[in-house]
Design a protein around this motif. Structure first.
Motif, mmCIF file in Angstrom:
data_model
loop_
_atom_site.group_PDB
_atom_site.id
_atom_site.type_symbol
_atom_site.label_atom_id
_atom_site.label_comp_id
_atom_site.label_asym_id
_atom_site.label_seq_id
_atom_site.Cartn_x
_atom_site.Cartn_y
_atom_site.Cartn_z
ATOM 1 N N HIS A 63 36.759 29.021 38.350
ATOM 2 C CA HIS A 63 37.041 30.296 37.691
ATOM 3 C C HIS A 63 37.286 30.142 36.194
ATOM 4 N N GLU A 77 38.262 40.618 50.362
ATOM 5 C CA GLU A 77 39.173 41.578 50.979
ATOM 6 C C GLU A 77 38.688 43.001 50.747
ATOM 7 N N ASP A 110 45.091 45.497 44.243
ATOM 8 C CA ASP A 110 43.803 44.814 44.147
ATOM 9 C C ASP A 110 43.717 43.966 42.884
ATOM 10 N N VAL A 123 37.490 44.697 44.542
ATOM 11 C CA VAL A 123 38.063 43.356 44.651
ATOM 12 C C VAL A 123 37.340 42.507 45.692
ATOM 13 N N GLN A 124 36.661 43.145 46.626
ATOM 14 C CA GLN A 124 35.940 42.430 47.669
ATOM 15 C C GLN A 124 34.911 41.463 47.093
ATOM 16 N N GLN A 172 52.787 39.069 46.338
ATOM 17 C CA GLN A 172 51.646 38.455 47.019
ATOM 18 C C GLN A 172 51.685 36.930 46.923
ATOM 19 N N HIS A 180 44.051 35.306 43.982
ATOM 20 C CA HIS A 180 42.912 34.546 44.497
ATOM 21 C C HIS A 180 42.552 33.407 43.551
ATOM 22 N N ASP A 196 43.399 29.198 44.241
ATOM 23 C CA ASP A 196 42.115 28.618 44.665
ATOM 24 C C ASP A 196 42.309 27.160 45.076
ATOM 25 N N ALA A 204 45.698 40.983 43.676
ATOM 26 C CA ALA A 204 44.989 40.144 44.646
ATOM 27 C C ALA A 204 43.916 39.310 43.962
ATOM 28 N N ALA A 205 43.231 39.885 42.971
ATOM 29 C CA ALA A 205 42.232 39.123 42.229
ATOM 30 C C ALA A 205 42.877 37.951 41.502
ATOM 31 N N LEU A 264 35.237 39.500 44.709
ATOM 32 C CA LEU A 264 35.900 38.250 44.338
ATOM 33 C C LEU A 264 36.633 37.618 45.514
ATOM 34 N N THR A 265 37.374 38.417 46.258
ATOM 35 C CA THR A 265 38.274 37.879 47.280
ATOM 36 C C THR A 265 37.742 37.986 48.702
#
Length: 288
Positions: free
Chosen positions: A188, A270, A170, A264-265, A18, A177, A181, A173-174, A267-268
């Motif tokens: 964060h 997505e 996921d 995960v949505q 990723q 992210h 940033d 992905a977190a 935070l991201t």
């Protein structure tokens, strides 16, 4: 340059891919050179978290680290973090959703070492963020060999244990992210983000979903606890880890067990990956 440890594992490997897809320069830490296949342009470096002296070259020149800890204890973590701090200032750590911030000691060996590493990070002077995973869907790969062999039932000690297991994509992905940033991740700093799957499923339901994917019904049947413990230890887990896992799953099987979902949505932004998506992504693991 972002260093990913545990780069040949499920979450670390996802993070490497990723980050690379996002256009980041990535360095992948491996213990054995040449065994893993990484995307073109990913730099492979050799080192071992159990040998902090081997990591100086890996940390040299990196701007941030995604720290995945594959060891069964945190004995070398202080020296590892000291080595990291000589070269970088940012660490995103893959931790556990079971860590209890209010407890002086965690209730099991797995959450204990995660909690200890989080505490070490907080005292290290590094800028750090924890991504705390719920139940890892990738643990269900432990059923893969039996499914490949044609089993129509899978023995497990707690078929009714219910969890919101999370796709390794996921979790990665977190971390990605946070690592990418635009403000350098400062918002964060010191945060602890729990990431779970989007749905609660029993082990029996997850086994049935695997069966649907491979094209035959597969049911769950109870396994005696002593057999389950022996199987976990034979897989390479220390006895205290096996005991902690079984105790936790006994709790997940309780009628009173609930989990607060943090897909995960949150935070991201997505959409979270479902368990069916995880099975589809690992279908080759479950087919002969």
């Amino acid at each position: 340059m972002i260093l990913v440890t545990g780069a040949t594992g499920n979450v670390g490997g996802q993070a490497v891919r990723q980050l690379h897809a996002a256009g980041e320069s990535v360095r992948a830490l491996v213990r054995t050179p040449g065994k893993a296949v990484f995307p073109d342009g990913v730099e492979e470096t050799v080192g071992d978290l159990s040998d902090p002296a081997s990591l100086e070259g890996a940390f040299n020149g990196v701007d941030a680290v995604f720290l995945v800890w594959p060891l069964f204890g945190a004995e070398t973590a202080p020296a590892v973090l000291e080595a990291a701090a000589r070269h970088t200032e940012r660490v995103v750590y893959l931790s556990s959703g079971g860590v209890d911030d209010t407890a002086l000691e965690q209730g099991d060996a797995i959450n204990d070492f995660h909690g200890r590493i989080e505490l070490l990070l907080a005292r290290s002077g590094l800028r750090w963020t924890a991504v705390r995973g719920g139940g890892f869907a990738s643990n269900d790969l432990g059923w893969a060999e039996r499914v490949r062999q044609g089993a129509t039932s899978i023995a497990t000690p707690f078929p009714g244990a219910v969890r919101s297991v999370v796709h390794e994509g996921d979790l990665a992905a977190a971390a990605v992210h946070v690592l990418t940033d635009p403000d350098g991740g400062k918002r964060h700093d010191g945060m602890k983000y729990t990431v779970t799957g989007p749905e609660m499923l029993t082990e029996a339901e997850r086994i049935a979903i695997i069966g649907e994917a491979v094209g035959r019904p597969i049911s769950a049947e109870p396994m005696p606890l002593d057999e389950a413990r022996a199987e976990l230890i034979a897989s390479g887990l220390p006895p205290e880890y096996a005991d902690g896992i079984l105790e936790a799953h006994a709790g997940f099987a309780s009628p009173d067990h609930t989990e607060e979902l943090h897909p995960v949505q949150e935070l991201t932004g997505e959409a979270p990956r479902t368990y069916r998506q995880w099975v589809a992504d690992h279908l080759a693991d479950f087919r002969p």
